[in-house]
Scaffold this motif. Structure first.
Motif, PDB file in Angstrom:
ATOM      1  N   LEU A  13       0.593   4.187  -2.694  1.00 39.32           N
ATOM      2  CA  LEU A  13       0.346   5.567  -2.300  1.00 39.32           C
ATOM      3  C   LEU A  13       1.408   6.496  -2.886  1.00 39.32           C
ATOM      4  O   LEU A  13       1.088   7.548  -3.433  1.00 39.32           O
TER       5      LEU A  13
ATOM      6  N   ARG B  30       0.829  -1.213   0.000  1.00 41.91           N
ATOM      7  CA  ARG B  30       0.000   0.000   0.000  1.00 41.91           C
ATOM      8  C   ARG B  30       0.867   1.268   0.000  1.00 41.91           C
ATOM      9  O   ARG B  30       0.498   2.267  -0.595  1.00 41.91           O
ATOM     10  N   THR B  31       1.992   1.208   0.685  1.00 43.99           N
ATOM     11  CA  THR B  31       2.894   2.351   0.696  1.00 43.99           C
ATOM     12  C   THR B  31       3.396   2.654  -0.706  1.00 43.99           C
ATOM     13  O   THR B  31       3.390   3.809  -1.142  1.00 43.99           O
TER      14      THR B  31
ATOM     15  N   GLY C 296       1.529  13.671   0.582  1.00 43.63           N
ATOM     16  CA  GLY C 296       0.631  12.874   1.414  1.00 43.63           C
ATOM     17  C   GLY C 296      -0.314  13.702   2.250  1.00 43.63           C
ATOM     18  O   GLY C 296      -1.482  13.341   2.427  1.00 43.63           O
TER      19      GLY C 296
END
Length: 75
Positions: free
Chosen positions: A32, A28-29, A43
């Motif tokens: 993102l 997921r990082t 972010g």
């Protein structure tokens, strides 16, 4: 000659803020970071409106007055 005054540089303050740390799994990082790069944003600017909208939708009064949930009795 008029006196020299300091002008404010940068954007105006939005008031006092608190920061939070969120730990995501590496998949997921990576997603993102790729999304942020595609959108050419960071972010904070991406996540803050999402969290704000979610919090605005939460009815704290309903949660406070919910009371105990019924527990099924074992027979």
């Amino acid at each position: 000659m008029a006196p020299v005054t300091k002008s404010r540089i940068g954007r105006p303050s939005k008031g006092q803020r608190h920061s939070f740390t969120v730990k995501l799994d590496m998949e997921r990082t990576a997603k993102l970071f790729e999304l942020l790069e595609i959108l050419d944003t960071n972010g904070i600017d991406y996540m803050a409106p999402i969290i704000e909208a979610h919090l605005d939708a939460v009815d704290l009064e309903q949660l406070r007055t919910q009371g105990a949930l019924p527990i099924a009795q074992a027979s």
